[in-house]
Design a protein around this motif. Structure first.
Motif, PDB file in Angstrom:
ATOM      1  N   LEU A   1      23.342  68.153  10.595  1.00 47.92           N
ATOM      2  CA  LEU A   1      24.003  66.993  10.267  1.00 47.92           C
ATOM      3  C   LEU A   1      23.209  65.888  11.111  1.00 47.92           C
ATOM      4  O   LEU A   1      22.938  66.096  12.581  1.00 47.92           O
ATOM      5  CB  LEU A   1      25.512  66.910  10.966  1.00 47.92           C
ATOM      6  N   ASP A   2      22.577  64.985  10.443  1.00 50.91           N
ATOM      7  CA  ASP A   2      21.879  63.807  11.321  1.00 50.91           C
ATOM      8  C   ASP A   2      22.464  62.678  11.203  1.00 50.91           C
ATOM      9  O   ASP A   2      23.183  62.113  10.228  1.00 50.91           O
ATOM     10  CB  ASP A   2      20.511  63.729  10.366  1.00 50.91           C
ATOM     11  N   PHE A   3      22.467  61.531  12.394  1.00 51.54           N
ATOM     12  CA  PHE A   3      23.177  60.420  12.644  1.00 51.54           C
ATOM     13  C   PHE A   3      21.903  59.502  12.932  1.00 51.54           C
ATOM     14  O   PHE A   3      21.683  59.583  14.189  1.00 51.54           O
ATOM     15  CB  PHE A   3      24.254  60.602  13.577  1.00 51.54           C
TER      16      PHE A   3
ATOM     17  N   HIS B   1      23.158  56.585   6.751  1.00 49.81           N
ATOM     18  CA  HIS B   1      22.568  56.979   8.002  1.00 49.81           C
ATOM     19  C   HIS B   1      23.087  58.150   8.504  1.00 49.81           C
ATOM     20  O   HIS B   1      22.638  58.649   9.482  1.00 49.81           O
ATOM     21  CB  HIS B   1      22.761  55.764   9.229  1.00 49.81           C
ATOM     22  N   VAL B   2      23.880  58.750   7.599  1.00 50.03           N
ATOM     23  CA  VAL B   2      24.276  60.186   7.813  1.00 50.03           C
ATOM     24  C   VAL B   2      24.002  60.934   7.039  1.00 50.03           C
ATOM     25  O   VAL B   2      24.034  60.742   5.722  1.00 50.03           O
ATOM     26  CB  VAL B   2      25.972  60.133   8.049  1.00 50.03           C
ATOM     27  N   LYS B   3      23.236  62.126   7.411  1.00 47.80           N
ATOM     28  CA  LYS B   3      22.670  63.094   6.376  1.00 47.80           C
ATOM     29  C   LYS B   3      23.044  64.550   6.653  1.00 47.80           C
ATOM     30  O   LYS B   3      23.008  64.859   7.718  1.00 47.80           O
ATOM     31  CB  LYS B   3      21.180  62.800   6.283  1.00 47.80           C
TER      32      LYS B   3
ATOM     33  N   THR C   1      30.970  53.860  13.086  1.00 49.66           N
ATOM     34  CA  THR C   1      30.837  54.910  12.079  1.00 49.66           C
ATOM     35  C   THR C   1      32.064  55.843  12.113  1.00 49.66           C
ATOM     36  O   THR C   1      31.941  56.624  12.948  1.00 49.66           O
ATOM     37  CB  THR C   1      29.568  55.362  11.689  1.00 49.66           C
TER      38      THR C   1
ATOM     39  N   VAL D   1      33.374  63.089  11.185  1.00 53.49           N
ATOM     40  CA  VAL D   1      32.125  62.436  12.004  1.00 53.49           C
ATOM     41  C   VAL D   1      32.288  61.024  12.280  1.00 53.49           C
ATOM     42  O   VAL D   1      32.775  60.144  11.691  1.00 53.49           O
ATOM     43  CB  VAL D   1      30.765  62.586  11.052  1.00 53.49           C
TER      44      VAL D   1
ATOM     45  N   ILE E   1      29.980  59.222   1.962  1.00 52.10           N
ATOM     46  CA  ILE E   1      28.989  59.247   3.463  1.00 52.10           C
ATOM     47  C   ILE E   1      28.039  58.225   3.357  1.00 52.10           C
ATOM     48  O   ILE E   1      27.361  57.633   2.193  1.00 52.10           O
ATOM     49  CB  ILE E   1      28.198  60.590   3.422  1.00 52.10           C
TER      50      ILE E   1
END
Length: 238
Positions: free
Chosen positions: A149-151, A128-130, A160, A178, A125
């Motif tokens: 899910l944060d982008f 910048h993806v969390k 991405t 994603v 991962i």
């Protein structure tokens, strides 16, 4: 629990009863009867209830027939297991490189008959993806949990694409795909009435003290408002 259908295919009436059953099983005929008489060609339902066991097993149900050999119905009892479902594809589309965090809620649902310890494998991962949280325990029979899910639009501009495996009770089960694209704000200067870039404008010759107007089209192809201004970087007369 489940139902069985028993039919009398002989030429005479038969009396049928439930024989010895496994310790975790119960069977009964309509109206909770444990014995029934069937005329030739007639059928009946048998309701069977089996309690959950900790391990898989192979069992059989016995039905006794008066003055005949009993018959047996084999059953296979599966070990309880977690069956966790999650949305398998999230597309954030195009996002402007402005540091804003775009969020989607993932919903985990356990359709199995056993609880499951789950976690996401974050080995591939990008920064910048969390995911929050990244692990937990989900109960059986329809229990649900939310995962954020944060982008973040502060990664390197470009596409991405990442696959995030979901691991349940130590086994990879599903993958969340994603994708998103970080783009920079930009404007295009076009010749009026065309889609051609305007790299320079030749205004020709004209008398001192007079002026000429040069027109151009400013085109914003980004999915957001963009502020701009003009700055003279070089000026020469002669």
């Amino acid at each position: 629990d489940f139902e069985l259908s028993i039919q009398n295919i002989s030429g005479k009436s038969q009396t049928i009863s439930c024989g010895p059953l496994p310790a975790n099983a119960t069977a009964f005929f309509p109206d909770d009867k444990d014995i029934i008489r069937l005329a030739p060609g007639m059928s009946t339902k048998v309701q069977v209830i089996i309690e959950t066991t900790a391990k898989a097993a192979e069992e059989q149900l016995q039905f006794d027939i008066v003055n005949c050999k009993p018959f047996f119905v084999p059953i296979s009892i599966q070990e309880p297991h977690a069956d966790v479902h999650v949305q398998d594809e999230i597309n954030f589309g195009e996002v402007i490189e402005d540091g804003e965090v775009h969020t989607h809620q993932l919903r985990l649902t356990n359709l199995g008959d056993a609880a499951g310890k789950w976690c996401f494998d974050l080995g591939s991962i990008p920064a910048h993806v969390k995911l929050t949280p990244v692990s937990g325990t989900i109960q059986a029979n329809g229990d649900e949990q939310q995962v954020r899910l944060d982008f973040a639009a502060n990664g390197t501009p470009g596409e991405t694409t990442v696959d995030i495996p979901l691991v349940v009770n130590g086994q990879p089960t599903r993958v969340v795909h994603v994708q998103g694209k970080v783009i920079r704000q930009s404007l295009q200067l076009l010749a009026v009435g065309t889609s051609q870039p305007l790299d320079f404008a030749d205004v020709g010759q004209f008398y001192y003290g007079t002026s000429r107007v040069v027109k151009a089209t400013i085109f914003n192809d980004r999915p957001c408002e963009t502020h701009y201004f003009f700055e003279t970087v070089a000026s020469k007369v002669g």
